[in-house]
Design a protein around this motif. Structure first.
Motif, PDB file in Angstrom:
ATOM      1  N   ALA A  15       0.814  -1.214   0.000  1.00 28.01           N
ATOM      2  CA  ALA A  15       0.000   0.000   0.000  1.00 28.01           C
ATOM      3  C   ALA A  15       0.852   1.269   0.000  1.00 28.01           C
ATOM      4  CB  ALA A  15      -0.929   0.006   1.204  1.00 28.01           C
ATOM      5  N   LYS A  16       2.096   1.161   0.509  1.00 22.87           N
ATOM      6  CA  LYS A  16       2.989   2.329   0.551  1.00 22.87           C
ATOM      7  C   LYS A  16       4.287   1.969  -0.143  1.00 22.87           C
ATOM      8  CE  LYS A  16       1.272   4.243   4.879  1.00 22.87           C
ATOM      9  NZ  LYS A  16       1.558   4.561   6.266  1.00 22.87           N
ATOM     10  N   PHE A  17       4.776   2.853  -0.982  1.00 19.06           N
ATOM     11  CA  PHE A  17       6.026   2.571  -1.710  1.00 19.06           C
ATOM     12  C   PHE A  17       6.662   3.893  -2.132  1.00 19.06           C
ATOM     13  CE2 PHE A  17       4.503   3.446  -6.084  1.00 19.06           C
ATOM     14  CZ  PHE A  17       3.139   3.480  -5.853  1.00 19.06           C
ATOM     15  N   LYS A  18       7.922   3.800  -2.531  1.00 14.95           N
ATOM     16  CA  LYS A  18       8.611   4.961  -3.074  1.00 14.95           C
ATOM     17  C   LYS A  18       8.806   4.733  -4.569  1.00 14.95           C
ATOM     18  CE  LYS A  18      11.335   6.651   0.851  1.00 14.95           C
ATOM     19  NZ  LYS A  18      10.627   7.925   1.053  1.00 14.95           N
ATOM     20  N   ALA A  19       8.676   5.794  -5.341  1.00 10.07           N
ATOM     21  CA  ALA A  19       8.882   5.671  -6.783  1.00 10.07           C
ATOM     22  C   ALA A  19       9.431   6.975  -7.335  1.00 10.07           C
ATOM     23  CB  ALA A  19       7.573   5.312  -7.474  1.00 10.07           C
ATOM     24  N   LYS A  20      10.065   6.840  -8.495  1.00 11.03           N
ATOM     25  CA  LYS A  20      10.670   8.005  -9.138  1.00 11.03           C
ATOM     26  C   LYS A  20       9.749   8.498 -10.260  1.00 11.03           C
ATOM     27  CE  LYS A  20      15.207   7.969 -10.501  1.00 11.03           C
ATOM     28  NZ  LYS A  20      16.216   7.726 -11.502  1.00 11.03           N
ATOM     29  N   VAL A  21       9.575   9.796 -10.330  1.00 11.63           N
ATOM     30  CA  VAL A  21       8.764  10.390 -11.395  1.00 11.63           C
ATOM     31  C   VAL A  21       9.552  10.321 -12.704  1.00 11.63           C
ATOM     32  CG1 VAL A  21       7.578  12.481 -12.170  1.00 11.63           C
ATOM     33  CG2 VAL A  21       7.697  11.955  -9.722  1.00 11.63           C
ATOM     34  N   VAL A  22       8.961   9.703 -13.734  1.00 10.54           N
ATOM     35  CA  VAL A  22       9.658   9.617 -15.036  1.00 10.54           C
ATOM     36  C   VAL A  22       8.948  10.425 -16.125  1.00 10.54           C
ATOM     37  CG1 VAL A  22      10.794   7.411 -14.537  1.00 10.54           C
ATOM     38  CG2 VAL A  22       8.531   7.402 -15.610  1.00 10.54           C
ATOM     39  N   GLY A  23       7.753  10.925 -15.803  1.00 10.14           N
ATOM     40  CA  GLY A  23       7.056  11.740 -16.796  1.00 10.14           C
ATOM     41  C   GLY A  23       5.937  12.540 -16.146  1.00 10.14           C
ATOM     42  N   ILE A  24       5.767  13.787 -16.615  1.00  8.20           N
ATOM     43  CA  ILE A  24       4.637  14.605 -16.156  1.00  8.20           C
ATOM     44  C   ILE A  24       4.091  15.315 -17.383  1.00  8.20           C
ATOM     45  CG2 ILE A  24       3.852  16.512 -14.682  1.00  8.20           C
ATOM     46  CD1 ILE A  24       6.248  16.061 -12.874  1.00  8.20           C
TER      47      ILE A  24
END
Ligand SMILES: [Zn+2]
Length: 214
Positions: A15-24
């Motif tokens: 339910a909780k995780f870390k992720a990197k933004v690769v596109g906006i």
């Protein structure tokens, strides 16, 4: 479009995780990895927060998962963010999705393998539409509900298997039941509790069974 790593396949309880933004793009965000389930296979997309911003919907285009945000986010490509799924909602969806497969097994046992035309599960209920002339008999549906509730209370394991010969194909298995399904599911029927069934008639030749948590 780059593929998003689908964390929900390995662990539907994440339910909780870390992720990197690769596109906006406007209010649409892409991450390198995600536990947010995208709408598909009759299951609605998840809700939650990414970097403190509310997520309104999740869609998949090709292999890229699009996180549709409530507003254009203030974070940037390359940012590593805390992400959180609305777990209470997702867990209800998982319970109802598993319950719907079990309901169908007992429905088919009583009425034969009537064709399922479509289905949709959200946090409130599962709606399954079947090709059926006339009215689904109320007394049979009551018996299906009893059969399903007896089975659920027995505490059967629910497994998701993959077939090495067919990449991407996922098989849902519980007791004697097996079907192809890419959705997220609970581990045991005990987690579902009891269900209630309701009949609806959305149109000529179509009968709907609504499954909700009792
Ligand atoms: Zn399914």
């Amino acid at each position: 479009m780059p593929e998003t790593e689908k964390l929900y396949n390995d662990d539907p309880y994440l339910a909780k995780f870390k992720a990197k933004v690769v596109g906006i793009s406007g209010n649409v965000v892409k991450l390198d990895r995600t536990a947010f389930y995208p709408e598909g296979g009759g299951q609605v997309g998840d809700r939650g927060r990414i970097g403190g911003v509310n997520v309104e919907d999740i869609q998949i285009i090709g292999d890229a998962i699009q996180h549709i945000m409530e507003a254009e986010p203030g974070f940037n490509i390359g940012d590593e963010l805390d992400c959180e799924i609305d777990w209470e909602r997702r867990h209800r969806i998982m319970r109802l999705h598993s319950a719907a497969h079990i309901m169908e097994h007992f429905l088919w046992q009583r009425l034969g393998e009537i064709e399922r035309l479509g289905s949709r599960v959200d946090e409130k209920k599962d709606r399954a539409d079947y090709a059926y002339e006339g009215r689904l008999p109320a007394e049979e549906l009551k018996l299906v509900e009893e059969d399903a509730n007896r089975f659920l209370a027995e505490g059967h394991d629910i497994e998701i298997l993959s077939d090495p010969a067919r990449p991407g194909v996922r098989i849902w298995r519980c007791g004697p039941m097996e079907m192809l399904c890419g959705g997220t599911h609970v581990r045991s029927t005990e987690e579902i509790g009891a269900i209630k069934l309701k009949r609806k008639n959305p149109g000529r030749g179509v009968e709907r069974v609504e499954t909700s948590l009792a």
